[in-house]
Design an enzyme around this catalytic site. Structure first.
Site, PDB file in Angstrom:
ATOM      1  N   ARG A  15       0.527  -1.019   0.447  1.00 38.96           N
ATOM      2  CA  ARG A  15       0.088  -0.209  -0.014  1.00 38.96           C
ATOM      3  C   ARG A  15       1.370   0.922   0.202  1.00 38.96           C
ATOM      4  NH1 ARG A  15      -0.671   4.197   2.370  1.00 38.96           N
ATOM      5  NH2 ARG A  15       0.181   3.389   4.432  1.00 38.96           N
ATOM      6  N   ASP A  16       1.753   1.897   0.948  1.00 40.87           N
ATOM      7  CA  ASP A  16       2.096   3.170   1.557  1.00 40.87           C
ATOM      8  C   ASP A  16       3.322   2.637   0.277  1.00 40.87           C
ATOM      9  OD1 ASP A  16       3.804   5.054   2.178  1.00 40.87           O
ATOM     10  OD2 ASP A  16       3.445   4.321   4.037  1.00 40.87           O
ATOM     11  N   HIS A 207       3.880   4.069  12.803  1.00 38.09           N
ATOM     12  CA  HIS A 207       4.600   4.273  11.794  1.00 38.09           C
ATOM     13  C   HIS A 207       4.981   5.130  11.039  1.00 38.09           C
ATOM     14  CE1 HIS A 207       2.364   3.944   7.752  1.00 38.09           C
ATOM     15  NE2 HIS A 207       3.280   5.129   7.234  1.00 38.09           N
ATOM     16  N   HIS A 209       8.729   6.217   8.832  1.00 33.10           N
ATOM     17  CA  HIS A 209       9.488   6.814   7.641  1.00 33.10           C
ATOM     18  C   HIS A 209      10.942   6.599   8.084  1.00 33.10           C
ATOM     19  CE1 HIS A 209       6.297   6.436   4.280  1.00 33.10           C
ATOM     20  NE2 HIS A 209       5.584   7.080   5.155  1.00 33.10           N
ATOM     21  N   CYS A 240       4.215   9.238   0.779  1.00 31.37           N
ATOM     22  CA  CYS A 240       2.831   9.647   0.649  1.00 31.37           C
ATOM     23  C   CYS A 240       3.406  10.570  -0.976  1.00 31.37           C
ATOM     24  CB  CYS A 240       2.055   9.959   1.721  1.00 31.37           C
ATOM     25  SG  CYS A 240       1.227  11.500   1.549  1.00 31.37           S
ATOM     26  N   ASN A 249       9.361   3.672   4.114  1.00 31.29           N
ATOM     27  CA  ASN A 249       8.717   3.387   5.605  1.00 31.29           C
ATOM     28  C   ASN A 249      10.082   3.071   5.738  1.00 31.29           C
ATOM     29  OD1 ASN A 249       6.619   3.117   4.224  1.00 31.29           O
ATOM     30  ND2 ASN A 249       5.926   3.847   5.851  1.00 31.29           N
TER      31      ASN A 249
HETATM   32  N1  COA Z   1     -12.807   5.185  -3.616  1.00 29.31           N
HETATM   33  C1  COA Z   1     -13.680   5.629  -4.931  1.00 29.31           C
HETATM   34  N2  COA Z   1     -13.984   6.489  -5.662  1.00 29.31           N
HETATM   35  C2  COA Z   1     -14.632   7.437  -3.937  1.00 29.31           C
HETATM   36  C3  COA Z   1     -14.090   7.329  -3.464  1.00 29.31           C
HETATM   37  C4  COA Z   1     -13.482   6.432  -3.007  1.00 29.31           C
HETATM   38  N3  COA Z   1     -12.801   6.197  -1.580  1.00 29.31           N
HETATM   39  N4  COA Z   1     -14.781   8.668  -2.555  1.00 29.31           N
HETATM   40  C5  COA Z   1     -15.052   9.431  -2.830  1.00 29.31           C
HETATM   41  N5  COA Z   1     -15.259   8.799  -4.290  1.00 29.31           N
HETATM   42  C6  COA Z   1     -15.505   9.492  -5.911  1.00 29.31           C
HETATM   43  C7  COA Z   1     -16.844   9.937  -5.331  1.00 29.31           C
HETATM   44  O1  COA Z   1     -18.218   8.411  -5.747  1.00 29.31           O
HETATM   45  C8  COA Z   1     -17.351  10.521  -6.807  1.00 29.31           C
HETATM   46  O2  COA Z   1     -17.426  10.658  -7.689  1.00 29.31           O
HETATM   47  P1  COA Z   1     -18.512  10.683  -8.774  1.00 29.31           P
HETATM   48  O3  COA Z   1     -17.899  12.045  -9.180  1.00 29.31           O
HETATM   49  O4  COA Z   1     -18.874   9.866 -10.052  1.00 29.31           O
HETATM   50  O5  COA Z   1     -20.136  11.164  -8.363  1.00 29.31           O
HETATM   51  C9  COA Z   1     -16.164  11.751  -6.132  1.00 29.31           C
HETATM   52  O6  COA Z   1     -14.921  10.125  -6.120  1.00 29.31           O
HETATM   53  C10 COA Z   1     -15.714  12.439  -5.563  1.00 29.31           C
HETATM   54  O7  COA Z   1     -16.216  12.182  -4.531  1.00 29.31           O
HETATM   55  P2  COA Z   1     -15.461  13.421  -3.622  1.00 29.31           P
HETATM   56  O8  COA Z   1     -16.338  12.771  -2.065  1.00 29.31           O
HETATM   57  O9  COA Z   1     -15.659  14.720  -3.366  1.00 29.31           O
HETATM   58  O10 COA Z   1     -13.494  12.878  -3.465  1.00 29.31           O
HETATM   59  P3  COA Z   1     -12.557  13.934  -3.375  1.00 29.31           P
HETATM   60  O11 COA Z   1     -12.411  14.404  -4.972  1.00 29.31           O
HETATM   61  O12 COA Z   1     -12.821  15.086  -2.740  1.00 29.31           O
HETATM   62  O13 COA Z   1     -11.747  12.791  -3.137  1.00 29.31           O
HETATM   63  C11 COA Z   1     -10.884  11.355  -1.928  1.00 29.31           C
HETATM   64  C12 COA Z   1     -11.532  12.876  -1.990  1.00 29.31           C
HETATM   65  C13 COA Z   1     -10.604  11.158  -0.221  1.00 29.31           C
HETATM   66  C14 COA Z   1     -11.601  10.008  -2.075  1.00 29.31           C
HETATM   67  C15 COA Z   1      -9.205  11.859  -2.084  1.00 29.31           C
HETATM   68  O14 COA Z   1      -8.750  12.878  -2.330  1.00 29.31           O
HETATM   69  C16 COA Z   1      -8.925  10.467  -2.463  1.00 29.31           C
HETATM   70  O15 COA Z   1      -8.889   9.224  -2.806  1.00 29.31           O
HETATM   71  N6  COA Z   1      -7.393  10.714  -1.504  1.00 29.31           N
HETATM   72  C17 COA Z   1      -6.550   9.410  -1.375  1.00 29.31           C
HETATM   73  C18 COA Z   1      -5.190   9.864  -1.296  1.00 29.31           C
HETATM   74  C19 COA Z   1      -4.609   8.951  -0.906  1.00 29.31           C
HETATM   75  O16 COA Z   1      -4.167   7.789  -0.620  1.00 29.31           O
HETATM   76  N7  COA Z   1      -3.220   9.490  -0.001  1.00 29.31           N
HETATM   77  C20 COA Z   1      -2.327   8.184   0.532  1.00 29.31           C
HETATM   78  C21 COA Z   1      -1.749   8.006   1.699  1.00 29.31           C
HETATM   79  S1  COA Z   1      -1.380   8.127   3.078  1.00 29.31           S
HETATM   80 ZN    ZN Z   2       3.421   6.094   5.208  1.00 32.18          ZN
END
Ligand code: COA
Ligand code: ZN
Length: 318
Positions: A15-16, A207, A209, A240, A249
């Site tokens: 994942r990370d 956790h 790094h 990240c 990590n």
């Molecule tokens: N999986 C898949 N799709 C998702 C989702 C998820 N967990 N969460 C939201 N969506 C979809 C929504 O259904 C929506 O779809 P639509 O446009 O078709 O209706 C769209 O994304 C926008 O939803 P919203 O709640 O406004 O999300 P956002 O665009 O503000 O993004 C996150 C928020 C959290 C989903 C996004 O920033 C993200 O996935 N970040 C991950 C960060 C990460 O993994 N970092 C590394 C680990 S530390």
């Molecule tokens: Zn991390």
């Protein structure tokens, strides 16, 4: 030195680590790595994350990876989720535990999950309901817990009130994440001394790094305060994508080697773990930062150079 008898490692490399790889790792390779980690005896694996595929395209195959792995009874397969949508996907995919993500700093939380901390905690309330309905434990990770690459220091009072909210929501475990390797051992000890007594019954995970080579020292500091759960990444993968300066990590095989050398049980077969790391190096196509894969274990000895054996004095006491 006061150390626990046993430590539980959660492998987060798939994942990370895989989330920040420049090239998409094919699904079958991800599954193969998880299966090999399972066979090496790793007790917990954060397999993938259920996040937006546009945010982290490298993990867009989360469902397929979860469906493809061979699950060993007793091994806990978890996934990272940022919100209720992610939690519902994770539960449908059959995870054993949900790991949530939220940052201690507003700036990193916005950069990472596009939400303020208040918006995130609202989403995590919904995540908690989904987890509880599905009967899976929720562990809440807090990114930038020891410092933020945008804001600098994170006050411990703020960390404590955030944890209180997460515990209220139903978190069974709290993961403190040093997202960009800003923590030092003394700071880790000070923060844990403050937090641990205030939240009885909570399982603490650190956790780390290794961005500034302080990961294992930080683990040792946490162990001295009774923490027995640590995240680590095979080969030292990780980082990240939304934190500038992020790097890998703590390397799983280096940490396991260190723990075993101190007589601490992990249940992991180090030789098999090193073999997994070699396989991951082939998959990502470059050497990884781990040390043990290069140096071998501290029990390794070498043949003497020519002409030395005959000149060795007899050992006193045989
Ligand atoms: N999986 C898949 N799709 C998702 C989702 C998820 N967990 N969460 C939201 N969506 C979809 C929504 O259904 C929506 O779809 P639509 O446009 O078709 O209706 C769209 O994304 C926008 O939803 P919203 O709640 O406004 O999300 P956002 O665009 O503000 O993004 C996150 C928020 C959290 C989903 C996004 O920033 C993200 O996935 N970040 C991950 C960060 C990460 O993994 N970092 C590394 C680990 S530390
Ligand atoms: Zn991390």
């Amino acid at each position: 030195m006061q150390v626990p008898e046993r430590v539980t490692i959660c492998e987060v490399g798939t994942r990370d680590g895989f989330q920040i790889e420049p090239d998409f790792i094919p699904t079958e390779h991800k599954i193969d790595v998880v299966n090999r980690l399972t066979e090496a005896g790793v007790p917990r694996i954060e397999v993938t994350s259920f996040v937006h595929p546009k945010a982290v395209p490298q993990l867009r195959d989360a469902e397929a990876v979860m469906a493809g792995i061979r699950r060993r009874p007793g091994t806990r397969y978890a996934a990272l989720v940022p919100n209720d949508k992610g939690a519902a996907r994770a539960v449908d995919a059959g995870v054993d535990a949900i790991h949530t993500v939220l940052s201690a700093s507003e700036s990193h939380n916005l950069a990472n999950v596009n939400m303020t901390i208040a918006e995130s905690t609202d989403k995590l309330r919904a995540v908690a309901q989904i987890a509880s309905r599905a009967g899976v434990p929720m562990q809440c990770g807090i990114s930038t817990a020891f410092g933020c690459p945008f804001e600098g220091d994170v006050p411990v009072d703020h960390l404590q009130s955030l944890i209180a909210r997460l515990v209220d929501l139903g978190a069974r475990g709290i993961g403190l994440a040093d997202t960009t390797g800003m923590a030092n051992p003394r700071q880790v000890a000070t923060v844990l001394e403050r937090l641990i007594p205030r939240f009885p019954g909570i399982e603490w995970t650190l956790h780390t790094h290794d961005t500034r080579a302080m990961a294992i020292p930080n683990v040792l500091a946490a162990m001295q305060l009774g923490v027995t759960h640590f995240d680590a990444s095979i080969g030292g993968l990780g980082g990240c994508p939304f934190a500038p300066g992020a790097s890998g990590n703590v390397c799983t095989e280096d940490l396991v080697h260190c723990l075993h050398a101190m007589g601490i049980v992990t249940g992991i077969d180090l030789d098999r773990l090193v073999a997994v790391s070699r396989r991951v190096e082939q998959i990502v196509g470059r050497p990884l930062p781990g040390q043990i894969i290069k140096a071998g274990p501290s029990t390794r000895t070498y043949p003497l150079p020519d002409g030395i054996t005959e000149r060795l004095p007899a050992r006193v006491g045989g």
